[in-house]
Design an enzyme around this catalytic site. Structure first.
Site, PDB file in Angstrom:
ATOM      1  N   LYS A   1       4.957   4.768  -1.699  1.00 15.93           N
ATOM      2  CA  LYS A   1       4.917   5.816  -2.195  1.00 15.93           C
ATOM      3  C   LYS A   1       6.515   6.512  -1.577  1.00 15.93           C
ATOM      4  O   LYS A   1       6.467   7.968  -2.034  1.00 15.93           O
ATOM      5  CB  LYS A   1       4.831   7.189  -0.889  1.00 15.93           C
ATOM      6  CG  LYS A   1       2.996   6.894  -1.280  1.00 15.93           C
ATOM      7  CD  LYS A   1       2.300   8.068  -0.212  1.00 15.93           C
ATOM      8  CE  LYS A   1       0.680   8.078  -0.607  1.00 15.93           C
ATOM      9  NZ  LYS A   1      -0.439   7.312  -0.765  1.00 15.93           N
ATOM     10  N   ARG A  12       0.776  -0.941  -0.248  1.00 12.69           N
ATOM     11  CA  ARG A  12      -0.145   0.042  -0.191  1.00 12.69           C
ATOM     12  C   ARG A  12       1.277   1.541  -0.574  1.00 12.69           C
ATOM     13  O   ARG A  12       1.313   1.247  -1.227  1.00 12.69           O
ATOM     14  CB  ARG A  12      -0.651  -0.282   1.456  1.00 12.69           C
ATOM     15  CG  ARG A  12      -1.856  -1.110   0.796  1.00 12.69           C
ATOM     16  CD  ARG A  12      -3.218  -0.885   1.815  1.00 12.69           C
ATOM     17  NE  ARG A  12      -3.848  -2.238   1.442  1.00 12.69           N
ATOM     18  CZ  ARG A  12      -5.291  -2.314   2.501  1.00 12.69           C
ATOM     19  NH1 ARG A  12      -5.384  -1.827   4.151  1.00 12.69           N
ATOM     20  NH2 ARG A  12      -5.667  -3.443   1.997  1.00 12.69           N
ATOM     21  N   SER A  13       0.632   2.363   0.700  1.00 11.07           N
ATOM     22  CA  SER A  13       1.335   3.354   0.796  1.00 11.07           C
ATOM     23  C   SER A  13       3.259   3.053   1.302  1.00 11.07           C
ATOM     24  O   SER A  13       3.548   3.901   0.898  1.00 11.07           O
ATOM     25  CB  SER A  13       0.478   4.999   1.959  1.00 11.07           C
ATOM     26  OG  SER A  13      -0.511   4.391   0.950  1.00 11.07           O
ATOM     27  N   ALA A  14       3.325   2.342   1.868  1.00 10.33           N
ATOM     28  CA  ALA A  14       4.645   2.308   1.461  1.00 10.33           C
ATOM     29  C   ALA A  14       4.857   2.149   0.639  1.00 10.33           C
ATOM     30  O   ALA A  14       6.873   3.030  -0.003  1.00 10.33           O
ATOM     31  CB  ALA A  14       4.855   0.979   2.203  1.00 10.33           C
ATOM     32  N   TYR A  37      -2.413  15.425   2.772  1.00 11.77           N
ATOM     33  CA  TYR A  37      -2.356  13.223   2.507  1.00 11.77           C
ATOM     34  C   TYR A  37      -2.458  13.243   0.846  1.00 11.77           C
ATOM     35  O   TYR A  37      -3.943  13.017   0.771  1.00 11.77           O
ATOM     36  CB  TYR A  37      -2.253  12.777   3.070  1.00 11.77           C
ATOM     37  CG  TYR A  37      -1.694  11.782   3.010  1.00 11.77           C
ATOM     38  CD1 TYR A  37      -0.710  11.297   2.868  1.00 11.77           C
ATOM     39  CD2 TYR A  37      -2.161   9.719   2.953  1.00 11.77           C
ATOM     40  CE1 TYR A  37      -0.065   9.551   2.807  1.00 11.77           C
ATOM     41  CE2 TYR A  37      -2.568   9.061   2.578  1.00 11.77           C
ATOM     42  CZ  TYR A  37      -0.291   8.989   2.630  1.00 11.77           C
ATOM     43  OH  TYR A  37      -0.025   7.608   2.495  1.00 11.77           O
TER      44      TYR A  37
END
Length: 404
Positions: free
Chosen positions: A88, A84-86, A174
């Site tokens: 980014k 997921r957002s890791a 965010y």
């Protein structure tokens, strides 16, 4: 519960915490890896990569099924997971590396590279604003379908046409999904390659990482290579109660919070091979714990002769660009250029740490002062966006191992 793998002398507290995550915090299948000064000191995995009622076997090195007995397949060292957002944090490295090579100016307007983006009051949005969640476009007036979200031409047009929610550069919030389309299009305009291809060729390849943004067919075809996302096995008495303001923001369909996380509607099936194959650098990276930790290790030092960031780029990654109440997450957040910094929303090892969590549990970060690089992945989804208790238990254990 069998925990597999090794820990270097002094890092035994991490094994203890990892086991406790299964016993008391409901982890189902997970892995954690830690590097120190470019050397792996923790490499642990355990649990199941699918539900109890599933059938199948584990996959060998060549992807062949080695055991066809009924029951949950065990998590293996090679098991990968959507983080997921890791993701980014990996996408951010691409932009910082392009700047390091002189191919991208962080202080240039986004419209310098992407002229269509200058529409509707976004002329002053800078590349650094994108990385620091200050670009002002965390939402889309019309959410995209999963198929549209995977089409870079569609996503670029949608973001370029969007009116900002605030004057770019004046505040931060965010960019849960739009961050991926912003960074991806900048990379495409500057290099002519998709960000997924750039990561594969310039980051994952040289470092030998099990890490992809856009899972290739060769990996997708391996039996059980990627663990499906599921609910945790049990709460173990743990109850995550968000603050009232946060809960209200997620419940309000008109809030920036709800709209930012709902920029893809309906919610994609993360276990769908088509979703894993898409290039969504905000949300669908696939990695092993070792791949995530090794990536961060290469940002702050050499790993088998490869180092990605210069000291100057490390300084950019960890230099505070945004701090205070986040207009989307509705909590106090801190960001450097593309990375969350140590704070209440994302506790890391200390003030010099930089990295990124993934909603539901995953976490990757580096701490230059101690030489630590950390990666944790799990298939037991929780609703927490940041500061997942399982990841935090492991971070505290690393801190204990360091004598802090």
């Amino acid at each position: 519960m069998d925990v597999n793998g090794t820990v270097a002398e002094g890092f035994e507290p991490v094994r203890t915490a990892f086991l406790r995550n299964f016993e008391t915090l409901g982890d189902r299948g997970a892995a954690v890896a830690v590097y120190r000064d470019g050397r792996k000191v923790v490499d642990l995995w355990g649990g199941a990569k699918n539900a109890d009622e599933a059938t199948g076997g584990s996959d060998g090195a060549d992807g062949a099924v080695t055991d066809g007995t009924a029951g949950p397949a065990p998590w293996e060292h090679s098991t990968a997971q959507i983080v997921r957002s890791a993701t980014k944090g990996v996408a951010a490295a691409v932009l910082l590396l392009l700047a390091q090579r002189g191919e991208l100016d962080l202080d240039a307007p986004v419209g310098h590279y992407w002229p269509e983006f200058k529409a509707r009051g976004k002329e002053r949005a800078l590349v650094r604003h994108v990385l620091a969640h200050r670009a002002g476009v965390p939402v889309l007036d019309r959410p995209l379908t999963p198929a549209e979200a995977a089409d870079p031409d569609v996503t670029a047009a949608a973001v370029a046409a969007q009116t900002p929610a605030w004057e770019p550069g004046s505040d931060h919030g965010y960019h849960a999904q739009t961050y991926g389309w912003l960074t991806g299009e900048l990379v495409r305009r500057v290099t002519g390659r998709s960000i997924g291809t750039w990561i594969a060729e310039e980051i994952a390849g040289p470092l030998g990482l099990d890490l992809w943004v856009g899972l290739p067919d060769a990996q997708a075809g391996r039996v059980g290579r990627v663990a499906p996302i599921e609910a945790p096995a049990a709460d173990g008495g743990l109850r995550l109660r968000p603050k009232r303001a946060v809960a209200e923001a997620y419940a309000d369909p008109s809030s920036l919070t709800r709209r930012a996380f709902g920029a893809i509607t309906p919610q994609p099936d993360e276990n769908d091979p088509a979703y894993r194959a898409a290039v969504l650098p905000a949300s669908n990276g696939v990695a092993t714990a070792d791949g995530l930790a090794r990536f961060y290790a290469s940002l702050i030092g050499e790993v088998d002769g490869v180092r990605l960031f210069t000291p100057e780029s490390v300084a950019l990654a960890r230099a505070e660009q945004s701090a205070g109440p986040d207009r989307v997450l509705v909590v106090h957040t801190r960001f450097g250029l593309g990375y969350m910094l140590h704070g209440s929303a994302s506790p890391l090892l200390g003030d010099g740490s930089f990295g990124h969590p993934g909603r539901g549990g995953s976490l990757g970060f580096a701490d230059p002062g101690s030489g630590i690089a950390f990666g944790y992945v799990t298939n037991g989804f929780r609703k927490s966006v940041t500061a997942d208790p399982r990841a935090q238990a492991l971070v505290r254990a690393v801190r204990t191992a360091l004598g802090e």
